[in-house]
Enzyme design. Structure first.
Site, PDB file in Angstrom:
ATOM      1  N   CYS A   2      -1.243   6.084  11.881  1.00  0.00           N
ATOM      2  CA  CYS A   2      -1.332   7.496  12.247  1.00  0.00           C
ATOM      3  C   CYS A   2       0.040   8.166  12.143  1.00  0.00           C
ATOM      4  O   CYS A   2       1.064   7.527  12.337  1.00  0.00           O
ATOM      5  CB  CYS A   2      -1.822   7.630  13.671  1.00  0.00           C
ATOM      6  SG  CYS A   2      -3.369   6.768  13.944  1.00  0.00           S
ATOM      7  N   ARG A  27       1.499   6.570   4.689  1.00  0.00           N
ATOM      8  CA  ARG A  27       1.396   5.583   5.754  1.00  0.00           C
ATOM      9  C   ARG A  27      -0.039   5.104   5.946  1.00  0.00           C
ATOM     10  O   ARG A  27      -0.281   4.153   6.664  1.00  0.00           O
ATOM     11  CB  ARG A  27       1.912   6.186   7.068  1.00  0.00           C
ATOM     12  CG  ARG A  27       3.383   6.564   6.992  1.00  0.00           C
ATOM     13  CD  ARG A  27       3.794   7.322   8.205  1.00  0.00           C
ATOM     14  NE  ARG A  27       3.873   6.472   9.366  1.00  0.00           N
ATOM     15  CZ  ARG A  27       4.984   5.950   9.835  1.00  0.00           C
ATOM     16  NH1 ARG A  27       6.108   6.198   9.240  1.00  0.00           N
ATOM     17  NH2 ARG A  27       4.970   5.200  10.908  1.00  0.00           N
ATOM     18  N   TRP A  75      -5.633   7.036  11.488  1.00  0.00           N
ATOM     19  CA  TRP A  75      -6.139   5.780  10.932  1.00  0.00           C
ATOM     20  C   TRP A  75      -7.022   5.196  12.026  1.00  0.00           C
ATOM     21  O   TRP A  75      -6.539   4.814  13.085  1.00  0.00           O
ATOM     22  CB  TRP A  75      -4.969   4.852  10.605  1.00  0.00           C
ATOM     23  CG  TRP A  75      -5.337   3.622   9.842  1.00  0.00           C
ATOM     24  CD1 TRP A  75      -5.493   3.506   8.494  1.00  0.00           C
ATOM     25  CD2 TRP A  75      -5.563   2.317  10.374  1.00  0.00           C
ATOM     26  NE1 TRP A  75      -5.812   2.216   8.162  1.00  0.00           N
ATOM     27  CE2 TRP A  75      -5.859   1.459   9.290  1.00  0.00           C
ATOM     28  CE3 TRP A  75      -5.540   1.774  11.659  1.00  0.00           C
ATOM     29  CZ2 TRP A  75      -6.140   0.111   9.454  1.00  0.00           C
ATOM     30  CZ3 TRP A  75      -5.818   0.431  11.827  1.00  0.00           C
ATOM     31  CH2 TRP A  75      -6.113  -0.390  10.725  1.00  0.00           C
ATOM     32  N   ASN A 101      -0.473   8.785  18.677  1.00  0.00           N
ATOM     33  CA  ASN A 101      -0.370   7.530  17.918  1.00  0.00           C
ATOM     34  C   ASN A 101      -0.392   6.395  18.915  1.00  0.00           C
ATOM     35  O   ASN A 101       0.260   6.467  19.967  1.00  0.00           O
ATOM     36  CB  ASN A 101       0.957   7.456  17.151  1.00  0.00           C
ATOM     37  CG  ASN A 101       0.937   8.322  15.911  1.00  0.00           C
ATOM     38  OD1 ASN A 101      -0.080   8.930  15.591  1.00  0.00           O
ATOM     39  ND2 ASN A 101       2.066   8.386  15.235  1.00  0.00           N
ATOM     40  N   GLY A 102      -1.089   5.326  18.586  1.00  0.00           N
ATOM     41  CA  GLY A 102      -1.134   4.168  19.481  1.00  0.00           C
ATOM     42  C   GLY A 102      -2.543   3.945  19.995  1.00  0.00           C
ATOM     43  O   GLY A 102      -3.496   4.599  19.580  1.00  0.00           O
ATOM     44  N   GLU A 477       3.315 -13.771  -2.422  1.00  0.00           N
ATOM     45  CA  GLU A 477       3.579 -12.336  -2.516  1.00  0.00           C
ATOM     46  C   GLU A 477       2.855 -11.733  -3.724  1.00  0.00           C
ATOM     47  O   GLU A 477       2.280 -10.640  -3.640  1.00  0.00           O
ATOM     48  CB  GLU A 477       5.091 -12.095  -2.607  1.00  0.00           C
ATOM     49  CG  GLU A 477       5.523 -10.663  -2.877  1.00  0.00           C
ATOM     50  CD  GLU A 477       4.978  -9.644  -1.874  1.00  0.00           C
ATOM     51  OE1 GLU A 477       4.447 -10.043  -0.823  1.00  0.00           O
ATOM     52  OE2 GLU A 477       5.056  -8.435  -2.166  1.00  0.00           O
ATOM     53  N   LYS A 481       0.096  -8.753  -3.556  1.00  0.00           N
ATOM     54  CA  LYS A 481       0.245  -7.491  -4.305  1.00  0.00           C
ATOM     55  C   LYS A 481      -1.032  -7.177  -5.063  1.00  0.00           C
ATOM     56  O   LYS A 481      -1.535  -6.076  -5.033  1.00  0.00           O
ATOM     57  CB  LYS A 481       1.404  -7.672  -5.287  1.00  0.00           C
ATOM     58  CG  LYS A 481       2.479  -6.695  -5.408  1.00  0.00           C
ATOM     59  CD  LYS A 481       3.190  -6.106  -4.265  1.00  0.00           C
ATOM     60  CE  LYS A 481       2.699  -6.180  -2.910  1.00  0.00           C
ATOM     61  NZ  LYS A 481       3.519  -6.214  -1.802  1.00  0.00           N
ATOM     62  N   GLU A 484      -4.219  -6.507  -2.601  1.00  0.00           N
ATOM     63  CA  GLU A 484      -4.226  -5.359  -1.691  1.00  0.00           C
ATOM     64  C   GLU A 484      -4.484  -4.027  -2.402  1.00  0.00           C
ATOM     65  O   GLU A 484      -4.991  -3.099  -1.804  1.00  0.00           O
ATOM     66  CB  GLU A 484      -2.944  -5.286  -0.858  1.00  0.00           C
ATOM     67  CG  GLU A 484      -1.701  -4.907  -1.621  1.00  0.00           C
ATOM     68  CD  GLU A 484      -0.475  -4.771  -0.724  1.00  0.00           C
ATOM     69  OE1 GLU A 484      -0.592  -4.275   0.395  1.00  0.00           O
ATOM     70  OE2 GLU A 484       0.621  -5.174  -1.178  1.00  0.00           O
ATOM     71  N   HIS A 500      -6.697 -30.445  -4.125  1.00  0.00           N
ATOM     72  CA  HIS A 500      -7.174 -30.754  -2.774  1.00  0.00           C
ATOM     73  C   HIS A 500      -8.247 -29.775  -2.331  1.00  0.00           C
ATOM     74  O   HIS A 500      -8.531 -29.679  -1.143  1.00  0.00           O
ATOM     75  CB  HIS A 500      -5.994 -30.783  -1.794  1.00  0.00           C
ATOM     76  CG  HIS A 500      -4.994 -31.828  -2.158  1.00  0.00           C
ATOM     77  ND1 HIS A 500      -5.215 -33.180  -1.984  1.00  0.00           N
ATOM     78  CD2 HIS A 500      -3.775 -31.729  -2.751  1.00  0.00           C
ATOM     79  CE1 HIS A 500      -4.171 -33.866  -2.436  1.00  0.00           C
ATOM     80  NE2 HIS A 500      -3.285 -32.995  -2.903  1.00  0.00           N
ATOM     81  N   LYS A 595       0.897   1.990   5.640  1.00  0.00           N
ATOM     82  CA  LYS A 595       2.241   1.548   5.253  1.00  0.00           C
ATOM     83  C   LYS A 595       2.930   0.848   6.407  1.00  0.00           C
ATOM     84  O   LYS A 595       3.570  -0.177   6.228  1.00  0.00           O
ATOM     85  CB  LYS A 595       3.059   2.764   4.804  1.00  0.00           C
ATOM     86  CG  LYS A 595       4.478   2.428   4.370  1.00  0.00           C
ATOM     87  CD  LYS A 595       4.466   1.630   3.097  1.00  0.00           C
ATOM     88  CE  LYS A 595       5.861   1.234   2.623  1.00  0.00           C
ATOM     89  NZ  LYS A 595       5.789   0.099   1.685  1.00  0.00           N
TER      90      LYS A 595
END
Ligand code: M6R
Length: 600
Positions: A2, A27, A75, A101-102, A477, A481, A484, A500, A595
């Site tokens: 948010c 974000r 969000w 926010n929160g 990584e 990338k 996502e 395995h 973000k």
């Protein structure tokens, strides 16, 4: 996640608020809203699901701009993505308007205790907060007291940033924050409040950073701040050193591509910051190196891409500085702390400096009295402020949700820090100069990766990245990338693990990317590539010059093997970018992601 912006006394509030929201879009959010007002009390509340551009259309059509206002990108946490759940939330009598926010952990208990009989129109914890302010005000409290009382009732774990407007005093903004970033922007032509300074740089570059527990009253020509004890305090503004162009994507179609391309410059900037002209290290205070030298073990704590950067950094700390190093996922460490050594030293890696999982660990570690250093891209952030030490990773503003240049910057700064603690055995400054040149060389060949991505991934549901040693760390990584942003389910793992279990997933045409830059295990990895190829996989090998063979998809320029992660990650970033474009998706704003992950 948010985002909050607010302005007062600016003459024409709507453009500032909409530009602010647009700058916060990166974000991650799923709805947005704005409340506008002026000194006479004329007002408008406009909310919309989806993009800020839709909200902007609706707000412009409304025609009222106001001289003050608050705005928010949400969000969703409590409640679905609906207009009712978007912020600002308001009290039942239309007197108070609030963005937040929160997460308010105890909002259900607060509703039962204080708001019996109040009809809540949303499913949000935020509405509970604004209705509480209204209730306490109706009980006879002044607005600041009612606001303070509401905050005092929040569960101690709740991180929050609040921005409130009282319709009876319309140009005054009431602000409060704890463990969620919130800044007050000051200028001669009005004041602002924002969760991210970059969102208000069109109004001012002067910001006052609020501390946890602070409450502020922001009017067109004044700012008064009270600390957690309720005492009025004076907090000096700082000037934000940011070029507005850094936050623009210029001629690039997406921020991600711009940020991938910026990595060569970032590498040079980092070297220029941490080495003097004679190649001596600078910019790392002795207090940092002395404290680390006293430690018997390093604990790197981070999330996501930053965690992956830590996996590479571990090698430098162990090999060059000879300090045993563990790397931990913040959200796991926070609630299952492993047995620590006698003299631990903590390193927090974070692009944003605001990641809630990492903040939780830092809090715990501080309570236990252990020293901590934060390496962050956003300085003046919570993790940099609350650790004993902080060093900048100097990637510059990273806007795309998928982290690229912050990863390489974190790897670079860890290498430099490790070198300051020990001896790499080669001229690191010279080798990093070469790294910068070769990053540039790879990004200059981006068209090769476009073809690779389109051929291998356009219509795929799953993919794999494999490697050994440092390449296994980069594979994690690389896989993050790709998955996502392209939504192709991608696994990254140590190639030795294939037999395995995972090899059973290989089918005809399954793309398997192999990162091959480590000589010790190159033969073994070639074997694993052959094994998946024999089972129908479409193998795509990115190999370093010294280890490359005919048929490899791309040959990476050779630098010191320990620094190869800085080059090996670039093709993976470009492949992710082009695969996502080929699938017609929004590269910069993948679904469901934010973000900066400011809730646990
Ligand atoms: O801001 P941080 O580095 O602390 O964020 C941690 C992760 O959320 C972040 O690295 C995330 O995994 C990346 N945006 C993914 O590209």
């Amino acid at each position: 996640m948010c985002g909050i912006v607010g302005v007062t006394g600016v003459g024409d509030a709507l453009p500032y608020l909409l530009q602010g929201l647009q700058k916060l879009e990166y974000r991650g959010y799923d709805s947005a809203g704005v409340y506008l007002t002026d000194a006479s009390g004329k007002n408008a509340l406009i909310k919309e699901k989806g993009r800020v551009s839709k909200l902007a259309e609706k707000a412009k059509a409304h025609g009222f701009s106001g001289t003050a206002g608050i705005a928010h990108t949400r969000w969703a946490t409590h409640g679905n993505v609906t207009i009712e759940n978007a912020h600002p939330q308001k009290s039942a009598d239309d007197r108070f308007f609030l963005v937040h926010n929160g997460v308010i952990e105890n909002y259900k208990e607060l509703t039962e205790t204080y708001l019996q009989g109040v009809h809540l129109v949303s499913e949000t914890d935020t509405e509970v907060a604004v209705q509480l302010v209204d209730k306490f005000s109706k009980d006879g409290m002044s607005t600041p007291d009612a606001f303070r009382k509401m905050i005092s009732l929040l569960d101690g774990n709740s991180a929050y940033g609040f921005l409130l407007v009282d319709h009876e005093d319309p140009e005054t903004l009431y602000v409060a924050k704890k463990k969620s970033p919130l800044l007050v922007g000051v200028s001669d032509h009005g004041n602002a409040v924002t969760s991210d300074a970059a969102a208000m740089i069109d109004l001012t570059k002067e910001f006052i950073e609020l501390r946890d527990g602070d409450m502020a009253i922001v009017k067109p020509k004044s700012v008064v701040i009270y600390d957690a004890a309720g005492e009025e305090v004076n907090r000096e503004p700082f000037t934000l050193e940011i070029d507005p162009e850094d936050t623009d994507k210029g001629a690039y179609p997406y921020y991600m591509l711009k940020e991938i391309d910026e990595q060569a410059v970032v590498a040079r900037n980092i070297s220029a910051h941490y080495f003097d002209e004679d190649g001596n290290l600078q910019g790392i205070p002795c207090a940092v190196t002395d404290t680390i030298q006293e430690a018997d073990r390093l604990y790197i704590v981070a999330a996501g891409t930053s965690y992956h950067a830590g996996l590479v950094g571990k090698r430098y700390f162990e090999q060059w500085a000879k300090i045993p190093t563990e790397v931990h996922i913040a959200s796991e460490f926070a609630y299952d702390q492993p047995m620590l050594s006698e003299k631990p030293f903590f390193i927090f890696l974070s692009q944003s400096g605001e990641t809630a999982d990492s903040r939780e660990v830092l809090d715990n570690v501080k309570k236990q009295g252990y020293p901590a250093l934060t390496l962050a891209n956003v300085m003046n952030s919570t993790l940099t402020r609350e650790a004993d030490f902080a060093l900048p990773v100097l990637a510059g503003p990273e806007i795309a949700v998928a982290s690229t240049k912050a990863y390489t910057a974190q790897v670079l700064v860890q290498a430099i820090l490790a070198a300051s603690l020990g001896n790499p055995g080669f001229d690191l400054k010279a080798e990093l100069a070469k790294v910068a040149v070769e990053i540039q060389a790879i990004t200059d060949e981006k068209e090769s990766f476009k073809k690779i991505a389109e051929d291998a991934l356009k219509d795929q549901h799953s993919a794999f990245y494999i490697g050994r040693g440092l390449d296994a760390a980069v594979a994690l990584e690389a896989a993050l990338k790709l998955k996502e942003i392209s939504y192709i389910q991608t696994e990254g793992f140590a190639a030795g693990e294939l037999k395995h279990g995972t090899i059973s997933l290989i089918e005809e045409g399954t793309p398997v990317f192999a990162l091959l830059t480590q000589s010790k295990t190159a033969g073994l990895l070639r074997g694993e590539v052959a094994q998946v190829a024999a089972r129908g996989a479409n193998t795509i090998v990115f190999a370093s010059e010294d280890l490359a063979k005919e048929g490899d998809a791309f040959v990476l320029p050779q630098v010191n093997e320990l620094l190869m992660p800085l080059l090996a990650v670039i093709p993976a970033q470009l492949v992710a970018y082009y695969a996502t474009l080929a699938r017609g998706l929004d590269v910069d704003r993948p679904r469901n992601l934010a973000k900066s992950v400011t809730v646990q």
